[in-house]
Enzyme design. Sequence first.
Site, mmCIF file in Angstrom:
data_model
loop_
_atom_site.group_PDB
_atom_site.id
_atom_site.type_symbol
_atom_site.label_atom_id
_atom_site.label_comp_id
_atom_site.label_asym_id
_atom_site.label_seq_id
_atom_site.Cartn_x
_atom_site.Cartn_y
_atom_site.Cartn_z
ATOM 1 N N ASP A 116 0.908 -0.940 -0.239
ATOM 2 C CA ASP A 116 0.015 -0.100 -0.213
ATOM 3 C C ASP A 116 1.003 1.334 0.197
ATOM 4 O OD1 ASP A 116 -2.374 1.549 0.783
ATOM 5 O OD2 ASP A 116 -1.818 1.556 2.724
ATOM 6 N N ASP A 130 -1.050 -0.191 6.118
ATOM 7 C CA ASP A 130 -0.886 0.271 7.472
ATOM 8 C C ASP A 130 -2.381 -0.208 8.338
ATOM 9 O OD1 ASP A 130 -2.954 1.759 6.529
ATOM 10 O OD2 ASP A 130 -1.704 3.761 6.595
ATOM 11 N N ASP A 135 -7.324 -0.688 5.099
ATOM 12 C CA ASP A 135 -7.008 -1.659 4.197
ATOM 13 C C ASP A 135 -7.019 -3.294 4.656
ATOM 14 O OD1 ASP A 135 -3.870 0.127 3.741
ATOM 15 O OD2 ASP A 135 -4.298 -1.301 5.397
HETATM 16 P P1 ADP Z 1 -3.717 4.435 0.062
HETATM 17 O O1 ADP Z 1 -4.117 3.502 -1.008
HETATM 18 O O2 ADP Z 1 -2.744 5.273 -0.659
HETATM 19 O O3 ADP Z 1 -3.561 3.979 1.418
HETATM 20 P P2 ADP Z 1 -6.603 5.261 1.013
HETATM 21 O O4 ADP Z 1 -7.296 3.948 0.229
HETATM 22 O O5 ADP Z 1 -6.328 5.295 2.286
HETATM 23 O O6 ADP Z 1 -4.939 5.534 0.199
HETATM 24 O O7 ADP Z 1 -7.254 6.421 0.162
HETATM 25 C C1 ADP Z 1 -7.428 6.676 -1.167
HETATM 26 C C2 ADP Z 1 -7.972 7.908 -1.459
HETATM 27 O O8 ADP Z 1 -9.273 8.193 -0.804
HETATM 28 C C3 ADP Z 1 -7.128 9.274 -1.081
HETATM 29 O O9 ADP Z 1 -5.991 9.605 -1.901
HETATM 30 C C4 ADP Z 1 -8.289 10.166 -0.888
HETATM 31 O O10 ADP Z 1 -8.458 10.714 -2.280
HETATM 32 C C5 ADP Z 1 -9.333 9.448 -0.458
HETATM 33 N N1 ADP Z 1 -9.781 9.494 1.034
HETATM 34 C C6 ADP Z 1 -9.791 8.269 1.631
HETATM 35 N N2 ADP Z 1 -10.227 8.592 2.986
HETATM 36 C C7 ADP Z 1 -10.125 9.963 2.987
HETATM 37 C C8 ADP Z 1 -10.508 11.107 3.997
HETATM 38 N N3 ADP Z 1 -10.644 10.902 5.071
HETATM 39 N N4 ADP Z 1 -10.716 12.504 3.507
HETATM 40 C C9 ADP Z 1 -10.408 12.573 2.233
HETATM 41 N N5 ADP Z 1 -10.112 11.991 1.374
HETATM 42 C C10 ADP Z 1 -10.044 10.652 1.715
HETATM 43 MG MG MG Z 2 -3.819 3.300 3.473
#
Ligand code: ADP
Ligand code: MG
Length: 644
Positions: free
Chosen positions: A347, A535, A539
Site C-alpha cells: 500500500d 498500515d 486496508d
Molecule cells: P492509500 O491506498 O494510498 O492508502 P486510501 O485508500 O487510504 O489510500 O485512500 C485513497 C484516497 O481516498 C485518498 O487518496 C483520498 O483521495 C481519499 N480518501 C480516503 N479517506 C479520505 C478522507 N478521510 N478524507 C479525504 N479523502 C480521503
Molecule cells: Mg492506506
Amino acid sequence: MQARAEHSHTPAEMDLDCGCSHDHHSHSGGGKKSLWPVVSLIIAAVLMAAGFILRLFDSLPEFVSNISFAAAAVLAGYPVLIDGIRALLKLRLDEHLLVSIAVIAACIIGEFPEAAVVTIFFQVGEMFEEFAVNRSKKSIAALTEIRPDTANVMENGTLVKKRAEEIAIGTVITVLPFERVPLDGTVRSGQSSLDASAITGESIPIEASAGTQSLSGMINGSGTLEIEVTNSYGDSAASRIIDMVENAASRKASAERTVSKFARIYTPAVVAAAVLLAVIPSLITGNWGEWIHRSLIFLVASCPCALVLSVPLSFFAGIGAASKRGILVKGGEFIEKLSKADTVVFDKTGTLTTGELAVSRVIPAPGHTEEETLQYAAGCEYYSNHPIAKAIVAAYGKTDEAAIADFQETPGHGASAQVLGKKVLCGGKAMMERSGLDISALPPAQVYVCVAGELIGAVQVSGTVRDDAAQTVRELKQLGVKHVVMLTGDNENAAAQTAQACGITEYRAGLLPEDKVTALEELRQGSAGTVFVGDGINDAPVLATADVGVAMGLGTDAAIEAGDIVLTNNRPSRLAEAIRLFRRTIGIVKFNIAFALIVKMAVLLLGALGLASMWAAVFADVGVSVLAVLNASRILRVKQEKGR
Ligand code: ADP
Ligand code: MG
C-alpha cells in the site's frame, strides 16, 4: 513428551506431544531440582566402568562383574522403569516402557553390560534433551518479560507502587530512571530517552519529553518521566505483543500438523512391525531370544520424538527470533507462507511513505479562498483517523469542535459532515464523481472540498517516502521475489512519484478498497504466495485477502487485528529481514526432518537385520532429538541485523 503447565514457562504451552510421554522431570526424584539424578548417573557410570575393569581379570568369575553392571543398570534405570510401568498402566507405549523392556530382556538373557550401557546412555541423552528444550523455552519466555506489573503513582506527595492492572486511563504515573514503562501513555513532563528495543527491535533510543508517546515495555533512560496513561494494562502494547506471541502456537504450520499426524499413524505402525519382526522369524528359526532382541532394538529406535519435539520448537524459535526484531507473527503458518511468497504488494500511504502526511498545497476554486477551503476541510475531517485527515486538521490548526455535526466516513472515498451548518464533502475523485461534481477545473489532488453542493477547492497532501523503502524493494528482488507491486487509492501523479522513488515498476493508482481486493485476487492467480503490506487503516479487506497480511505499526489496534504479521517499527525493510529469517527457519526444519528420518530409517533397518546394537537404537531416539533441538535453537541465536 507432555509440556506440562507447571513446568513450561513458555508463553504458549507448546504442544509437543509425540505420544511417547517423556517425563523430563520424573528423574529429579521429587518436585525440586536436585543433584541426585546427576550424582546417581555418575555413580552408575563408575559402577559400569568397574564392571568392565573386573572383566579384565580372567580369574574372577563373571557374576562378580555382572553384579557391578546390574547395580549400574538399576541405579541409572530405576526412574525409567517407574515411568515405564506408569506408561504400561495407562496402556500407552512410550520410550521408557520400551527401554525398560529392552533392559529387563537384556538381563534375562545375561547381557548385563548391555543393560548398563543402554540405561546410562539413555539417561544422559534424556538429560541433554531436557536441557536443550528448557534452554530454548527460556529464551522464548524471556520475550514475555517485557511488561512490569507495577506502576508508581504519586499520592499525597509520596510515590506509591500500585498494580499496573488497577491503573485507570488518565492517571499520571511516574517512571523512574532505567525502569520499564508499565503502561502506554503520553509523557506529561520530564526529560529522558526511551529504549524501545524490546517491542520494536529498534536499537537507537528515542528522545522523550512532554508530548512523546511512550509504549509499555520501553525502558526509560536516565531521567524521570511523568506519563499520562492512555491505555489500560490489558490493551497496552506490551500486552498485545505478549498475547500475540502466546497465541502464535495455535496457528500451526502445515509442517507441524503433518508431523503430529505422522506420529499418530507411525507409532502403531512401527509397533505392529516390531511384533511381526519378533514373531515370524522366530517361528521359522526357533531362535526367539535373538529376534525378540532385534525387535526391541527396532522399537527403541523408532520413537518419533526427534521430529515431534524439534519441529514445533523450530517454528516457535522462529516466532521468538522475529519478535525480538519487531516482527510479530501470528503463527508458524505464516512463517511457511512468507518464506515461499513470490509477490509482495505494498500500500502506498503510511506504508511506503511515512504515516505523517503534510498539506503541500491548497487550491481554492475561483471565487473562494485558501483559508475557507482549509477551514471547511478541517471541520469535515476533524474526527477522521486517516493520515490525510490528520494532515488537513493539523494544517488548519484551529478547528472549533462545536461547529461540527454528523461526521461520516467512507473508507477509500472520503468524509462528510455538517460544518457551520453546511453540508461538507471532503474526499477523492471517486467521491466527487459519485456526487455528480465536475472537478476538471482543478488540478489533480487527493482531496476535493465541496460545501453545500459547490466545489470550493482542493487540497494536495504529500508524505515523505520512508528512507528504507527503496532498499526494501531492492532486497526483496534480491531474495527472488518476482513481483513487487504498489496499489494505492491516491492519484496517478502521486503514485508515479512514489513508485519511482522506491524503484517499483508495477503499480496501480486511484483504487478504491474493493478495487485493491480485486487487484490482489488477480495477482494471486499463478502466484506461489502473495504478501500485502499495509498500515491497517482501511486496508483490512486486502490484508485478509493476501496469503500473508503484513500490517505496519503498533500504534493502531487495526494493524494488530488485521495483520498476520505486524511490523512494530514502521520499517518496511523488516519484511526482507523476516523473509530471510523465516527461510532459515524452514531450512532448519527441513534439515531436522530429513536428518531424523534418515538416521531412524537406517537404524530401524540395521536393527531388523541384527546389525545395530541397542546403543545405536538409543542414539536414534534421544541422540537425534538432542541434536535436532540444539539445531532448532540456533534460530534464536541468529545475529540481528543492525538497526538501519
Ligand atoms: P492509500 O491506498 O494510498 O492508502 P486510501 O485508500 O487510504 O489510500 O485512500 C485513497 C484516497 O481516498 C485518498 O487518496 C483520498 O483521495 C481519499 N480518501 C480516503 N479517506 C479520505 C478522507 N478521510 N478524507 C479525504 N479523502 C480521503
Ligand atoms: Mg492506506
